[in-house]
Design an enzyme around this catalytic site. Structure first.
Site, mmCIF file in Angstrom:
data_model
loop_
_atom_site.group_PDB
_atom_site.id
_atom_site.type_symbol
_atom_site.label_atom_id
_atom_site.label_comp_id
_atom_site.label_asym_id
_atom_site.label_seq_id
_atom_site.Cartn_x
_atom_site.Cartn_y
_atom_site.Cartn_z
ATOM 1 C CG HIS A 67 -1.679 1.232 1.445
ATOM 2 N ND1 HIS A 67 -1.296 2.183 2.380
ATOM 3 C CD2 HIS A 67 -2.801 1.711 0.866
ATOM 4 C CE1 HIS A 67 -2.146 3.180 2.355
ATOM 5 N NE2 HIS A 67 -3.078 2.930 1.452
ATOM 6 C CD GLU A 70 -2.670 2.529 -3.678
ATOM 7 O OE1 GLU A 70 -3.259 3.629 -3.616
ATOM 8 O OE2 GLU A 70 -3.046 1.527 -3.046
ATOM 9 C CG HIS A 71 0.039 6.245 -0.590
ATOM 10 N ND1 HIS A 71 -0.387 7.330 0.148
ATOM 11 C CD2 HIS A 71 -0.958 5.325 -0.496
ATOM 12 C CE1 HIS A 71 -1.581 7.077 0.653
ATOM 13 N NE2 HIS A 71 -1.941 5.869 0.298
ATOM 14 C CD GLU A 143 -4.495 5.933 3.634
ATOM 15 O OE1 GLU A 143 -4.882 4.848 3.165
ATOM 16 O OE2 GLU A 143 -3.669 6.670 3.051
#
Length: 424
Positions: A67, A70-71, A143
């Site tokens: 993840h 991905e950012h 987040e």
């Protein structure tokens, strides 16, 4: 030179080819104004331990690294704001990471080829430095913290941890604050080089497109991937659940509940297993089931009640949940109903007509996917990643019998593999 497969009864086609080791799939939609592209790596949050030397040695990476990567893919080496550039080209761009994949996608009504070029440039041009990785840690940590007050999410993670002993699927896709702060730019580069090889990726395109034109863009913007020696870690997960019951305190006005089961994979046809499992869940706990209709009428459950099954190659789960002022009562009700079905040898024989209705509804839902380029792209990608043929979906639905569903029910439900989670 590609090949074309046809789904004749709804007049749909899929064009398959390989360009510079990248597998490309195109579903033509003549007359559609909107087009869609989704580029996917066979790399998800559970792939934290792997080998790049054919299985000789394995290394474990921090939870949440897929993840995090991905950012970072959205950050370009030249400092270009890629979101602004897609917007200037009339496209909407985004990405997602789940347990088994990382996907980057855009949709547009204009300038498809420049947008495709930008997507390929973005994904295949990594920019990972010590400085920009450290900066991102704080953003992702915030987040993660945002979900601390989300009962549905917290309950799901609690249920996964109550089911799984060692499999990394029990961890949050984004990782934890501690795991995020422990990763390095070097870790990200190693994971990128392992999984963002075109040989480990697929590109799905949907719309009214010119094959020759998009093939040329791909040839010019994708370098052939090196031979793959990538091996993912396999986990010998114990069959039984970790905890049979778990309580999560969140000071809720109305408590939530989750009945979870760790599903044991037995067949070698994942798509059929998923379809049969889905039919079993609809028959037993769906909105037209006897359980739902009786208990919604007597007020024991409300319209928050839902059930779902998820099956992957190396793990699977059933979750049944909702809100109730008496969550323990509902959890016991669910378990008692499952046990009552096991004692009723005629239960599934009485469900023949219901199964026909469910199969018809599932076929209709699949056909409706082809009215949306976005849904076509996402659904096709999911099937392809599991080695499934998009156009075998309807045929497999058609050939499922009530006997298949009954067998799957007994495979799914076992107290030894279950857990009851209450979120209060």
């Amino acid at each position: 030179m590609g090949t074309i497969k046809e789904l004749k009864f709804i007049d749909e086609k899929i064009y398959e080819t390989e360009i510079n080791t990248l597998k490309v799939y195109y579903i033509p939609k003549k007359g559609f104004t909107k087009s869609y592209a989704i580029l996917t790596s066979d790399y998800g949050s559970k792939d934290v331990e792997f080998s790049v030397d054919g299985g000789v040695s394995f290394r474990k990476y921090p939870d949440g690294i897929a993840h995090f990567l991905e950012h970072k893919v959205f950050e370009m080496p030249d400092g270009e704001n890629v979101f602004n550039r897609f917007t200037e080209l009339g496209a909407s761009v985004n990405a997602f990471t789940n347990n088994h994949q990382t996907s980057y996608y855009f949709s547009t009504t204009d300038h498809f080829l420049p947008n495709l070029k930008l997507l390929l440039k973005m994904v295949f041009t990594p920019h990972l430095t010590d400085e920009n990785v450290e900066k991102e840690k704080g953003i992702i940590a915030e987040e993660i913290k945002m979900y601390d007050d989300h009962p549905g999410f917290r309950g799901y993670i609690e249920a996964m941890k109550a089911l799984y002993h060692i499999h990394p699927v029990k961890e949050d896709i984004a990782g934890s604050v501690n795991s995020i702060y422990s990763l390095t730019a070097k870790d990200l580069i190693e994971c990128y080089e392992a999984f963002y090889n075109p040989r480990n990726m697929i590109l799905v395109l949907v719309g009214d497109l010119d094959i020759t034109e998009f093939e040329e863009v791909i040839k010019e913007n994708v370098e052939p991937g090196l031979p793959l020696t990538l091996v993912k870690k396999e986990y010998l997960e114990p069959e039984e659940s970790v905890k049979k019951e778990s309580v999560l305190e969140m000071n809720l006005q109305v408590p939530n509940y989750i009945y979870g089961v760790k599903v044991r994979r037995t067949g070698n046809d994942l798509l059929k297993d998923t379809l049969v499992g889905s039919m079993a869940m609809k028959l037993i706990f769906g909105s037209t089931s006897r359980f739902y209709e009786e208990n919604i009428q007597n007020g024991r459950i409300n319209d928050s009640f839902s059930s779902e099954i998820s099956l992957e190659e190396d793990h699977g789960e059933v979750f049944i949940g909702g809100e109730s002022r008496d969550p323990e009562m509902v959890l016991n009700l669910i378990e008692e109903y499952i046990e009552s079905i096991k004692k009723d040898k005629e239960f599934f024989r009485k469900m023949e007509s219901d199964l026909k209705r469910i199969k018809k509804a599932m076929t209709g839902k699949f056909v409706n996917i082809f009215n949306s380029v976005d849904r076509i792209g996402v659904s096709t990608t999911g099937l392809l990643l599991h080695g499934e043929d998009l156009f075998s979906y309807v045929e497999k639905i058609k050939n499922i019998s009530i006997n298949d569903v009954e067998i799957k029910f007994y495979e799914i439900f076992s107290k030894d593999r279950s857990t009851k989670v209450t979120i209060k």
